[in-house]
Design an enzyme around this catalytic site. Structure first.
Site, PDB file in Angstrom:
ATOM      1  N   GLN A 191       8.789  10.708   5.595  1.00  0.00           N
ATOM      2  CA  GLN A 191       9.305   9.798   4.562  1.00  0.00           C
ATOM      3  C   GLN A 191       9.283  10.483   3.204  1.00  0.00           C
ATOM      4  O   GLN A 191       8.228  10.953   2.775  1.00  0.00           O
ATOM      5  CB  GLN A 191       8.410   8.553   4.533  1.00  0.00           C
ATOM      6  CG  GLN A 191       8.723   7.555   3.445  1.00  0.00           C
ATOM      7  CD  GLN A 191       7.754   6.359   3.505  1.00  0.00           C
ATOM      8  OE1 GLN A 191       6.686   6.466   4.082  1.00  0.00           O
ATOM      9  NE2 GLN A 191       8.144   5.247   2.900  1.00  0.00           N
ATOM     10  N   GLY A 192      10.420  10.530   2.527  1.00  0.00           N
ATOM     11  CA  GLY A 192      10.502  11.189   1.224  1.00  0.00           C
ATOM     12  C   GLY A 192      10.766  10.190   0.107  1.00  0.00           C
ATOM     13  O   GLY A 192      11.883  10.117  -0.417  1.00  0.00           O
ATOM     14  N   GLU A 245       7.107  -0.873   6.400  1.00  0.00           N
ATOM     15  CA  GLU A 245       5.935  -0.009   6.273  1.00  0.00           C
ATOM     16  C   GLU A 245       4.672  -0.848   6.114  1.00  0.00           C
ATOM     17  O   GLU A 245       3.588  -0.454   6.521  1.00  0.00           O
ATOM     18  CB  GLU A 245       6.106   0.916   5.058  1.00  0.00           C
ATOM     19  CG  GLU A 245       4.958   1.899   4.895  1.00  0.00           C
ATOM     20  CD  GLU A 245       5.254   2.977   3.856  1.00  0.00           C
ATOM     21  OE1 GLU A 245       6.247   2.833   3.124  1.00  0.00           O
ATOM     22  OE2 GLU A 245       4.498   3.955   3.804  1.00  0.00           O
ATOM     23  N   GLU A 288      -2.597  -2.545  -6.156  1.00  0.00           N
ATOM     24  CA  GLU A 288      -2.135  -3.141  -7.410  1.00  0.00           C
ATOM     25  C   GLU A 288      -0.658  -3.531  -7.281  1.00  0.00           C
ATOM     26  O   GLU A 288      -0.248  -4.610  -7.727  1.00  0.00           O
ATOM     27  CB  GLU A 288      -2.354  -2.167  -8.569  1.00  0.00           C
ATOM     28  CG  GLU A 288      -3.832  -1.959  -8.943  1.00  0.00           C
ATOM     29  CD  GLU A 288      -4.644  -1.127  -7.944  1.00  0.00           C
ATOM     30  OE1 GLU A 288      -4.042  -0.329  -7.194  1.00  0.00           O
ATOM     31  OE2 GLU A 288      -5.877  -1.296  -7.892  1.00  0.00           O
TER      32      GLU A 288
END
Lengths: 396, 372, 396, 372
Positions: free
Chosen positions: A129-130, A247, A381
């Site tokens: 994953q980029g 994800e 966060e």
């Protein structure tokens, strides 16, 4: 509401259990765990994933036209449970299965789906994953990697970071800036990049656990065929949101739950054999409270996933509440491994490799790895922002 | 009634800090890890010895500075802050026991060498399954069993081994030479790669009364060395936590996301405020404990356990949150954060963890009420 | 560093202990506590404070010219300890002693100090605080109460809220807006207001604990002599910061520590008599952890105060680190009373007034009161802002 | 395998919620407090009975709806959310025990009346010093001792009293009429002013086998009524916590300080996110527990204790933080927040607190591993 399984599901469970018992790699099961050497470990995970595929256990709930088995999400969850019970390894192509695949199912062309999905399941093509860059972490839309159209290709330049398993991956999906003049979120596109293309350099990043699952990936005039654009040009941000939802979603979480559940099981064993103040640690009422808390939290993690699956089964889409799963399990896991170290007590300062540390240092490694859980896939966060703003409707 | 350090104490702290800033660095510490050697930095040891640190607790008559545990407090904090490796702190802990419980002969034999930086002595007291047992022998005892996690045993000249005497089940500290016949060392693999520790086995090691600290069994000596270790751990954890908080604040002020330094976001800044409250409260507890140890105050047990319990929890919180605030780079090996985390975690579980010390404290409080 | 007391201080301690033993009101001491009836309780507190004054124990460390005893801060702390040990009542004129007095010492004229300070010590004049307004809570500078100069008077109009003990107070210090055109922080002045002036209406606010310590105070054309202005016209904000520093500082905290320490002592007694699973609650290792945690935190609160006093003794001013004390004790106290309820266990649902609840419902009331601790005198959120920005230097 | 409620179950929830929105209010609840009467709202009871709530668990043949504990889950949540007072939930808990353990005669005698809303039955099971002991007597037993915190005993037609039988120390539930000779009630002063409970003394109360639920001692019946109570408490705590979170979010979106709604500050919004995670995880646990109880699944003990422990901690956190977010008005008596807090706190310590349930759960888990 019904947590009983149908007769068909129970048969499926028996089949799965039988197959796993017959095929589990030597050395795996209740009392052992992965090899020390990282490369050997990942190769072992890849081999196991391929074995599952050849046994017909990959992509259970995927459509048949993309290599799936057309089974139900419930059966997929059953398989996950049985893998956990058996103490089976994780796979390696997690990003391909859990992120590339659903993203392409939602946003890919039919040609892209037929081209990529089957090879994800067969593990012929492992994915990475980029997304993140050194200056685009929580603030992902600050990314600077550019892709400039040149004939029927895009030419990509820039740097990605935290690209998990890049050194084992054949493919990478990537966010790139295709319109530097547009507002931050509007000039981003979603590209599929062959990692064997000239101009790509992968440099492993060593993590605090000593492992090098993550990498820096440098892109120097990398030519990507235009057909590897997913969705519309400059429409990559919305697609990335889909990817991130998966994800952080229940499928990823359930796979992780397998591992936490297995580690917790080992921990209860260790608590029986470790001694403190002349008695087994498991008899210490204070430790028992913490172990019980861990049992509860790991079980609720499983049930939270099932609750999400029920929503999916009803056809409700996965939304920002995926952040909820991620926020829950990442903090839960940190507490779990802290409790594990406390169970080790005076022997906690030993590490993997010392004969006197129980479970081969599993818990010390797990503790270190767990520090990253609340950071990757979007920090806690960021997850809290998403939940507050998009689920609870609070102001930005 | 005064909660301040003296000008002299602060001067010593400053001198240690500036020496370490000049002569020591995380890069040098990392070289010790990567060299894969014995982890001992002789130049650092000599430098700190030249500053007089191992001499602090040694009486002036024996070549020391004749100071007490309060004078160690800020020095220990600096050692934690700079992740000073090697058996310096362990030797200080052992020194305290020798000063208080050693016979005249033992004090003469050990303390001048310690003060001069020539002698390293470490405690071997961690409880494990097969604790060393001393069985009587003509003119002495024979010691068998083992101790785990003996810090820097291979670099030490003497071990102070907590031993159980078979005769009356009394406990005591025995001075053992690690090179002595019957003593064997196995290097342990540690969570903190900058530390060294050994599993030490004793196989019919013969010793006499001259080797028993104070000349005979003393449960008080065993308790004292544990207390000194706990307070030293608490003070070092304060130093580590203080360093971590500095790093967290500095990073949060410099890292920009969403067009602002992340330290402007309440999620980050409020956590830093909570970290400060815990750090300073931990210091309060640790400083008070050094005083209680130094003056052998009646509240010493309570003060020691309070400090170890509170500082353990505080340093756990502060180390974890500092990594969180650093985001992705927080779990990169190249950054030093995990080295602080590993040392702090090791200290957290050394000399009794927070749970054990809370139980011990409550027992002492209730016993005190009973007596009152 | 030395926690031994000088011979002189030890003599002082003996004197204090002797006097307290001889003068403690009937019913006070280890096993009893304040009367149910709130008015009776406050009158009792006032009587006790006056008794302390007449005994020469008020304003120990104050300058003699304002009615003080010229003693040391250490002796003041010793007195606090002895009061705690004896289980003595709190006073009533806390705001006068801890807030009005230091504010006037820093910012008042000599005439104001001589006029007001002695009567604070003698409790002839009890004080309350007029800072918060309905729309100016955390955002105190949003206050709207106006004071318009009219000859040698100010005419005050507006509404204050959470004015503690206003119904018992003869005087109030108040923030008022004297220049509506100026920037928010620059148009505020600090006034001393006689609560007996026509136009003042006090309406008690019942709190969740059932008590009415707080009030709404309405001001309708209240005429305040101009000589009651403290500091410069429109210079009230800086003065308010001084007041708040003392409100949150170690002197206030040490007085509170007396109460927490006393309540904790009672709690340990109760834990010996309460039974759970057929044994005294104090034998339950899980509860023991929580009680030990409470002992540690209450003791650290005391030591934190002593550490601050040492700074004051060296002549270092109290700064924003006062927020540190407030943040520490308020959350500590909430944990303390939660632990107290857990000690009560199955009997926790009983309340003050039921014969089967131990310590006369002290802990249930303490629990409810403690919910306000992290709100009044500046919420924890405000304290964390102050600490982060002014102590750690983090950006606004 | 399905984690969803059925359309019917959601319909029942909606009908309860809309009935309560129309016919019930916090103002009415406050009048019950201020009137200082018996706290019982007959009109509310009748309304909820007319909706069929007490009939849910009663078999159809006995005039009920023949449903199970899962069908109660959302109803219990609504009862929590609206702070429904009175012995409705307690009667449901008792009904479950009667349905499962009652003799045919007992079922016939009690369940039709319960279903019709004519009969109120409450459990009397809270452990205290002097538990009721049944000593044998010709043709029955004589009961002496007392139970504390018996909910709404004065408004109940029957108590289900957990009793120890002297003969073989067996436990069981005994059906006692609170008006019966030898039974005396003392009204307790409660932390939750909207509740009523009594200390009930039994002085040689005579009963026969017909009054023992199931006809004889049954430890399973005693355990079951505790489990049903624990799950009902967990579900109600979810309802209260959900209501509190709604109030917190609404207030944070509307209250402006520093020129912004306070909900825009991360200190507030992130806490609300954490509250949501705990609320939903609590619901997950509570819903699963209702299923485990309904289907008498082997994991029932674990599921019940998991729900009670987790929901207790979650509701504690959510209630406390909601008050914090409201700032000054959060501790004003006029606002309803403290009424939710008081009810939630009472439920937290009813039917076993989180600590007790964690211990029970771990025991069950370890026993299960032993057996496997």
């Amino acid at each position: 509401m019904d947590f009983h399984y149908s007769a068909e599901d129970e048969r499926f469970r028996q089949d799965a259990r039988g197959w796993i018992t017959a095929n589990l790699p030597p050395g795996w099961g209740r009392d052992v765990h992965e090899p020390e050497d990282e490369h050997a470990r990942y190769m072992g995970r890849l081999a196991w994933e391929k074995k599952l595929y050849h046994g017909g256990w990959a992509g259970l709930a995927w459509p048949r036209e993309y290599g799936g088995q057309g089974a139900t999400l419930v059966q997929q969850a059953i398989l996950a449970e049985e893998l956990a019970r058996a103490g089976a390894p994780e796979g390696l192509n997690i990003i391909g299965r859990n992120l590339t695949a659903p993203t392409l199912m939602h946003h890919g062309t039919e040609a892209q789906r037929r081209r990529f999905l089957p090879k994800i399941l067969s593990c012929e093509e492992v994915w990475c994953q980029g997304f993140s860059e050194p200056n685009a972490g929580s603030d992902l839309a600050a990314l600077r990697t550019t892709a400039i159209r040149d004939g029927d290709h895009f030419v990509v330049n820039g740097q990605k970071t935290w690209t998990s398993f890049a050194q084992y991956a054949q493919w990478c999906f990537m966010l790139v800036r295709t319109d530097p003049a547009a507002p931050r979120h509007k000039g981003i596109s979603f590209l599929l990049v062959d990692m064997r293309t000239p101009g790509i350099t992968v440099r492993p990043l060593r993590q605090i656990s000593g492992e090098s699952e993550f990498n820096e990936t440098f892109l120097d005039n990398v030519r990507v065929p235009a057909e590897n654009l997913v969705g519309a040009l400059n429409g990559g941000w919305a697609i990335a949101m889909t990817t991130l939802t998966y994800e952080r979603g229940p499928e990823d979480a359930l796979a992780r739950q397998i591992r936490f559940s297995r580690d917790l099981d080992r921990l209860l064993d260790v608590a029986r054999t470790q001694r403190r103040h002349g008695a087994p640690a498991i008899d210490d009422p204070v430790l028992r409270q913490k172990l019980a808390g861990a049992v509860i939290e790991v079980e609720i993690m499983r049930l939270n996933c099932l609750r999400s699956f029920s929503r999916l089964l009803q056809g409700k889409p996965l939304g920002p509440e995926a952040s909820f799963q991620k926020l829950y399990w990442s903090h839960m896991a940190q507490r779990l491994y802290e409790t594990a170290l406390e169970t080790l007590g005076a022997t906690a300062p030993l590490a993997a490799g010392d004969p006197a540390t129980p479970a081969g240092g599993l818990f010390q490694t797990g503790f270190l790895q767990s520090r990253a859980f609340t950071i990757y896939s979007g920090t806690s966060e960021i997850q809290r922002n998403i939940i507050a703003e998009r689920v609870l409707g609070m102001p930005k | 009634m005064n909660f301040d350090f003296s000008a002299e104490q602060i001067m010593v702290q400053d001198s240690v800090r500036s020496y370490l800033a000049d002569a020591w660095s995380m890069a040098r510490l990392r070289r010790l890890i990567e060299d894969d050697g014995d982890g001992f930095d002789a130049a650092l040891w000599d430098g700190l010895a030249a500053l007089g640190l191992p001499a602090i607790l040694v009486p002036e008559a024996l070549g020391g500075l004749g100071l007490g545990f309060v004078d160690l407090a800020l020095v220990l904090e600096e050692c934690g802050r700079a992740l000073v490796p090697g058996p310096l702190v362990e030797t200080m802990i052992a020194t305290d026991a020798i000063v208080r419980f050693g016979t005249e002969a033992q004090r003469l034999a050990l303390l001048p060498g310690i003060a001069a930086g020539r002698l390293r002595v470490v405690p071997a007291i961690v409880e494990s399954g097969d604790a060393p047992l001393a069985t009587p022998l003509a003119g002495g005892w024979s010691l068998s069993g083992h101790r785990m996690l003996v810090p820097w045993a291979a670099q030490a000249d003497k071990l102070l081994v907590a031993v159980r005497f078979a005769a009356d089940a009394a406990a005591g500290l025995v001075i053992v030479d690690p090179q002595q016949a019957g003593v064997s060392l196995r290097a342990e693999t540690l969570f903190d790669p900058t530390a060294r520790a050994f599993d030490v086995s004793f196989d019919r090691v013969v010793f006499g009364a001259a080797e028993v600290l104070g000349g005979g069994p003393s449960a008080a000596a065993v308790e004292r060395i544990g207390d000194a270790g706990a307070v030293a751990a608490a003070a070092q954890m304060c130093g580590i936590a203080a360093r971590m908080l500095d790093l967290a604040v500095a990073y949060a002020c410099q890292r920009v996301q969403f067009g602002r330094p992340i330290g402007a976001f309440q999620a980050i800044k409020h956590r830093c405020a909570d970290m400060l409250v815990q750090l300073e409260s931990g210091r309060t507890a640790a400083y008070f404990a050094t005083w209680a140890l130094a003056s052998a105050a009646p509240e010493a047990v309570r003060a020691v356990s309070m400090a170890k319990a509170y500082c353990g929890d505080a340093s756990r919180f502060i180390c974890n949150e500092t990594i969180q605030i650093h985001g992705g780079v927080g779990f990169a090996w190249e950054l030093d954060l995990h080295l602080y985390l590993r040392r702090a975690k090791t200290l957290e579980y050394s000399y009794g963890d927070a749970t054990a010390h809370r139980e011990r404290l409550l027992g002492a409080v209730l016993a005190g009420r009973e007596a009152a």
